[in-house]
Design a protein around this motif. Structure first.
Motif, PDB file in Angstrom:
ATOM      1  N   SER A 124       0.820  -1.214   0.000  1.00  0.00           N
ATOM      2  CA  SER A 124       0.000   0.000   0.000  1.00  0.00           C
ATOM      3  C   SER A 124       0.853   1.263   0.000  1.00  0.00           C
ATOM      4  CB  SER A 124      -0.930   0.009   1.214  1.00  0.00           C
ATOM      5  OG  SER A 124      -0.182  -0.075   2.412  1.00  0.00           O
TER       6      SER A 124
ATOM      7  N   ASP B 153      -3.678  -2.057  -3.822  1.00  0.00           N
ATOM      8  CA  ASP B 153      -2.979  -2.853  -2.821  1.00  0.00           C
ATOM      9  C   ASP B 153      -3.544  -4.266  -2.815  1.00  0.00           C
ATOM     10  OD1 ASP B 153      -1.273  -3.467  -0.769  1.00  0.00           O
ATOM     11  OD2 ASP B 153      -2.697  -2.886   0.784  1.00  0.00           O
TER      12      ASP B 153
ATOM     13  N   ALA C 181       0.659   4.578  -5.205  1.00  0.00           N
ATOM     14  CA  ALA C 181      -0.070   5.118  -4.054  1.00  0.00           C
ATOM     15  C   ALA C 181      -0.319   6.604  -4.298  1.00  0.00           C
ATOM     16  CB  ALA C 181       0.736   4.918  -2.783  1.00  0.00           C
TER      17      ALA C 181
END
Length: 358
Positions: free
Chosen positions: A15, A21, A218
């Motif tokens: 993540s 994720d 991310a």
């Protein structure tokens, strides 16, 4: 591993690096063997699910909460018969409850922390990364045994077992990647913006999410929340104005300047009726004596925690204390009706809570 009485388990996700994720590695250790399972290469992880669900095999995790939630999210795997070395360490009154600190103290093993924030989605994984991942579970059972002995000495093993049983109920409750449309409202500083700034933040957040999904990164690796809020507050019209925003690094202003200014321009073009408005929810009514009673039960909790050598929040968290104050129990039987309280908490703290409420 199904023939073992207990195994150590851990997972690695990404993540910190990826928009999408997921579990990228699973580590399972018996006392003599460690297996690293690659979910990208193994199509069917059903045997792992069967191991986790097998009540004849105890599964030891360190800080199982997130692992159990993502195993539920990604594979609908549910684990039973658990031991969590983090919870055990908390109930033993350990001041440092990270895995590395506990292994060094109890098992005399020093972990290498170099790959703590590694990108586990990369393939091939390097030899040092594989060694780091294996070490996370190789010594977990020895740590488990040492903490079990310590809890037995303290007479607190039953407390831990009650907490471990609660772990079996954990399920994934988070949003999918990207979250819901209102996620931008949870950004720190969002609720201090004027309506037009809030409209800009909504558009900027949506733009960042689109770029993050496209690049599978991310979102914070595209641009940070502070920068988005800074742009939304300033509402710049030109590159020069953009460059004056303290929260926005010059490199990001150059890289994303056109997109940032476009989002701000679109926010400025919205009619007043299309601007987002924050709903101010009325505060729930609290009876006049609530805060006074809460302070009294907190003081009682803190006193007992000090006597036991525990962190106050480990003995009983604020949410649970508030439930007790709302319920205003007059005796043990009433305490036992409060769903947030564990049996062990009633045993060690119940009399002090009742006395405080009197």
């Amino acid at each position: 591993m199904r023939r073992e009485p207990r195994v150590g388990v851990d997972t690695e996700a990404a993540s910190f690096h990826r928009y999408r994720d997921r579990i990228y590695l699973v580590q399972v250790s018996s006392r003599s063997e460690t297996a690293l399972i690659d979910p990208l290469a193994v199509a069917d992880l059903a045997p792992l699910g069967a191991l986790l669900a097998d009540p004849a095999v105890e599964k030891t995790f360190h800080d199982a909460d997130y692992d159990l939630r993502v195993l539920d999210r990604d594979y609908a795997f549910r684990a039973v018969q658990l031991f969590d070395t983090r919870i055990a360490a908390q109930l033993a009154g350990e001041p440092a409850i990270g895995l590395a600190a506990l292994l060094e103290k109890y098992v005399w093993v020093k972990l290498d922390k170099e790959h703590q924030k590694a990108d586990w989605s990369l393939r091939p994984l390097t030899a040092p990364m594989l060694a780091y991942a294996a070490a996370d579970t190789q010594h977990l059972l020895a740590l488990r045994d040492a903490l079990e002995r310590r809890l037995n000495e303290l007479g607190r093993l039953a407390w831990a077992k009650e907490e471990f049983k609660q772990l079996e109920l954990l399920r994934w409750t988070g949003s999918p990647a990207g979250g819901d449309e209102e996620t931008y409202l949870r950004i720190k500083g969002a609720k201090g913006l004027q309506p037009r700034g809030l409209a800009a933040l909504r558009l900027l957040h949506r733009w960042r999410d689109t770029v993050a999904e496209r690049d599978d990164k991310a979102p914070f690796r595209i641009i940070g929340n502070d920068a988005l809020v800074g742009v939304s507050r300033a509402l710049p019209s030109t590159p020069a104005e953009l460059g004056k925003i303290r929260e926005l690094p010059a490199s990001l202003a150059r890289r994303h300047g056109a997109a940032l200014l476009d989002a701000v321009a679109r926010a400025k073009a919205l009619s007043d009726s299309d601007l987002p408005r924050l709903e101010r929810r009325p505060r729930p009514h609290k009876d006049p004596g609530f805060d006074t009673r809460l302070e009294k039960v907190k003081a009682a909790r803190n006193r007992v925690a000090t006597e036991l050598g525990l962190e106050a929040g480990v003995l009983c968290g604020r949410t649970t204390l508030e439930a007790v104050v709302r319920a205003r129990p007059a005796n043990r039987a009433a305490l036992e009706q409060i769903g947030e309280l564990r049996r062990w908490q009633i045993e060690v703290l119940g009399d002090a809570l009742l006395e405080a409420l009197r």
